[in-house]
Motif scaffolding. Structure first.
Motif, PDB file in Angstrom:
ATOM      1  N   GLY A 248       0.774  -1.228   0.000  1.00 19.76           N
ATOM      2  CA  GLY A 248       0.000   0.000   0.000  1.00 19.76           C
ATOM      3  C   GLY A 248       0.811   1.287   0.000  1.00 19.76           C
ATOM      4  N   SER A 249       2.113   1.195  -0.197  1.00 24.06           N
ATOM      5  CA  SER A 249       2.923   2.415  -0.166  1.00 24.06           C
ATOM      6  C   SER A 249       2.865   3.150  -1.506  1.00 24.06           C
ATOM      7  N   VAL A 250       2.997   4.475  -1.443  1.00 27.26           N
ATOM      8  CA  VAL A 250       3.013   5.289  -2.663  1.00 27.26           C
ATOM      9  C   VAL A 250       4.415   5.210  -3.262  1.00 27.26           C
ATOM     10  N   ARG A 251       4.502   4.738  -4.502  1.00 26.69           N
ATOM     11  CA  ARG A 251       5.810   4.529  -5.117  1.00 26.69           C
ATOM     12  C   ARG A 251       6.156   5.581  -6.154  1.00 26.69           C
ATOM     13  N   GLY A 252       5.153   6.346  -6.554  1.00 25.68           N
ATOM     14  CA  GLY A 252       5.407   7.326  -7.596  1.00 25.68           C
ATOM     15  C   GLY A 252       4.102   7.956  -8.032  1.00 25.68           C
ATOM     16  N   ALA A 253       4.142   8.612  -9.192  1.00 24.15           N
ATOM     17  CA  ALA A 253       2.935   9.268  -9.678  1.00 24.15           C
ATOM     18  C   ALA A 253       2.969   9.377 -11.196  1.00 24.15           C
ATOM     19  N   GLU A 254       1.778   9.404 -11.781  1.00 22.29           N
ATOM     20  CA  GLU A 254       1.688   9.677 -13.215  1.00 22.29           C
ATOM     21  C   GLU A 254       1.333  11.140 -13.410  1.00 22.29           C
ATOM     22  N   ALA A 255       2.035  11.793 -14.326  1.00 19.94           N
ATOM     23  CA  ALA A 255       1.772  13.190 -14.662  1.00 19.94           C
ATOM     24  C   ALA A 255       0.672  13.243 -15.720  1.00 19.94           C
ATOM     25  N   LEU A 256      -0.392  14.025 -15.449  1.00 23.10           N
ATOM     26  CA  LEU A 256      -1.504  14.140 -16.393  1.00 23.10           C
ATOM     27  C   LEU A 256      -1.749  15.623 -16.669  1.00 23.10           C
ATOM     28  N   VAL A 257      -1.642  15.995 -17.926  1.00 21.04           N
ATOM     29  CA  VAL A 257      -1.693  17.418 -18.273  1.00 21.04           C
ATOM     30  C   VAL A 257      -3.131  17.930 -18.379  1.00 21.04           C
ATOM     31  N   ARG A 258      -3.350  19.179 -18.016  1.00 20.59           N
ATOM     32  CA  ARG A 258      -4.638  19.874 -18.158  1.00 20.59           C
ATOM     33  C   ARG A 258      -4.395  21.260 -18.723  1.00 20.59           C
ATOM     34  N   TRP A 259      -5.456  21.831 -19.284  1.00 20.21           N
ATOM     35  CA  TRP A 259      -5.359  23.176 -19.853  1.00 20.21           C
ATOM     36  C   TRP A 259      -6.361  24.079 -19.138  1.00 20.21           C
ATOM     37  N   LEU A 260      -5.859  25.109 -18.473  1.00 21.76           N
ATOM     38  CA  LEU A 260      -6.760  26.096 -17.870  1.00 21.76           C
ATOM     39  C   LEU A 260      -7.042  27.149 -18.930  1.00 21.76           C
ATOM     40  N   HIS A 261      -8.137  26.922 -19.665  1.00 20.94           N
ATOM     41  CA  HIS A 261      -8.490  27.790 -20.781  1.00 20.94           C
ATOM     42  C   HIS A 261      -9.202  29.029 -20.245  1.00 20.94           C
ATOM     43  N   PRO A 262      -8.796  30.222 -20.725  1.00 17.56           N
ATOM     44  CA  PRO A 262      -9.374  31.449 -20.165  1.00 17.56           C
ATOM     45  C   PRO A 262     -10.900  31.541 -20.316  1.00 17.56           C
TER      46      PRO A 262
ATOM     47  N   LEU B 254      -9.733  22.096 -19.149  1.00 17.30           N
ATOM     48  CA  LEU B 254      -9.999  21.085 -20.172  1.00 17.30           C
ATOM     49  C   LEU B 254      -9.104  19.877 -19.938  1.00 17.30           C
ATOM     50  N   GLY B 255      -9.696  18.688 -20.041  1.00 17.26           N
ATOM     51  CA  GLY B 255      -8.931  17.446 -19.904  1.00 17.26           C
ATOM     52  C   GLY B 255      -8.140  17.158 -21.163  1.00 17.26           C
ATOM     53  N   PRO B 256      -7.141  16.295 -21.050  1.00 16.18           N
ATOM     54  CA  PRO B 256      -6.260  15.995 -22.175  1.00 16.18           C
ATOM     55  C   PRO B 256      -6.985  15.406 -23.382  1.00 16.18           C
ATOM     56  N   ASP B 257      -8.093  14.695 -23.140  1.00 16.14           N
ATOM     57  CA  ASP B 257      -8.811  14.126 -24.277  1.00 16.14           C
ATOM     58  C   ASP B 257      -9.355  15.222 -25.198  1.00 16.14           C
TER      59      ASP B 257
END
Ligand code: C2E
Ligand code: CA
Ligand code: CA
Ligand code: CA
Length: 284
Positions: free
Chosen positions: A52-66, A71-74
């Motif tokens: 159950g230990s945290v071993r790392g993370a996945e980076a997921l990009v988002r766009w803060l549109h004005p 907006l999600g990556p899809d």
């Protein structure tokens, strides 16, 4: 609406029109958005199923549109791939998330190897700067190649020739892990896996969904069991995505999966939240 008039009707459909305009608008806004720093990254923890230990993370990009908000990556990755902007955008994601990983490591000490997973689009694979950019980014952040995992989708590597695999092989030789993302959704020949420089299989969410009931569907169980045993016999680690319940986590752990990711543990979030999760975890 579809059955009502086919293509002609759709052209006159104001909603479809709006969607097309938005798509066009988003596409043309992408380069300036990158210049103005409108993209940001959320991190989702990768959890070891055994302890159950945290071993790392996945980076997921988002766009803060004005105008449109977050907006999600899809919504925009396909557009960025279409115009080629994915190359500088993907480089920015790599730079920023590796820098962040370096910061976590500094704060957390290097007793526990904390890893960062970054998605790579097929366009980045064919871009000649990939290997050198990655080397430079790791060096600038003072992060070891072993702490980085690049995720490539199975479909991007189907029928890949040696030219496409060469940069991945170089990165793997340096110590960077390569993960096969969305595994099980393409038609990859399992024997083909031996040819690819991958060290991690990321089982697609569709398999995790089959584990929703306890006990799970016996056919789903057999399939995942088979994939895990094949992966392990090839020295590949298995990560499962989309784990939403404790029952799923438990069945996937019993099946021998190594690492898990999903809402059951945490939704993707800002870097500070991930650091807190890892700290809580480290102190028990
Ligand atoms: P992916 O690589 O398969 O990432 C996992 C997706 O599943 C993420 O969606 C994540 O938020 C979502 N997810 C995580 N846990 C759960 C869960 O328990 N249940 C459900 N239903 N979903 C969960 P997100 O963030 O919308 O990303 C979508 C896709 O966009 C990613 O799929 C990846 O292919 C792509 N992407 C994201 N960031 C980047 C990037 O920096 N570069 C490139 N090329 N693609 C990216
Ligand atoms: Ca991924
Ligand atoms: Ca995936
Ligand atoms: Ca996916």
């Amino acid at each position: 609406a579809k059955s009502a008039g086919g293509n002609r009707f759709e052209l006159a459909d104001p909603e479809a029109d709006a969607r097309a305009i938005t798509r066009h608008g988003l596409t043309t806004a992408l380069p300036a958005a990158l210049d103005r720093g409108e993209f940001f990254i959320e991190y989702q923890p990768l959890v070891h199923l055994g302890d159950g230990s945290v071993r790392g993370a996945e980076a997921l990009v988002r766009w803060l549109h004005p105008q449109h908000g977050v907006l999600g990556p899809d919504r925009f990755i396909p557009l960025a791939e279409h115009t080629g902007l994915i190359v500088p955008l993907g480089r920015w994601v790599l730079e920023e998330s590796v820098r962040q990983a370096g910061e976590w490591r500094e704060r957390g000490g290097d007793s526990d190897p904390f890893r960062i997973n970054v998605n790579l689009s097929p366009c980045q694979l064919t871009h000649p700067g990939l290997v050198q950019d990655t080397v430079d980014i790791l060096e600038r952040a003072g992060v070891a190649p072993e702490a980085l995992c690049l995720e490539v989708t199975e479909s991007a590597l189907i029928g890949a020739d040696d030219d496409l695999l060469k940069p991945l092989r170089r990165l793997a030789e340096m110590g960077v892990d390569i993960a096969l993302d969305d595994f099980g959704t393409g038609y990859s020949n399992l024997a083909n896996l031996r040819r690819l420089p991958v060290s991690v299989l990321k089982l697609d969410r569709s398999f995790t969904q089959g584990m929703q009931q306890f006990p799970a569907d016996p056919v789903d169980l057999k399939i995942v069991e088979g994939i895990v045993s094949l992966a392990h016999s090839l020295n590949l680690a298995v990560t499962v995505e989309g784990v939403e319940t404790g029952a799923q986590a438990e069945q996937l752990r019993i099946l021998g999966c190594d690492t898990a990711q999903g809402w059951y543990y945490a939704r993707p979030g800002p870097p500070d939240r991930l650091h807190q999760l890892a700290l809580v975890d480290a102190t028990g």
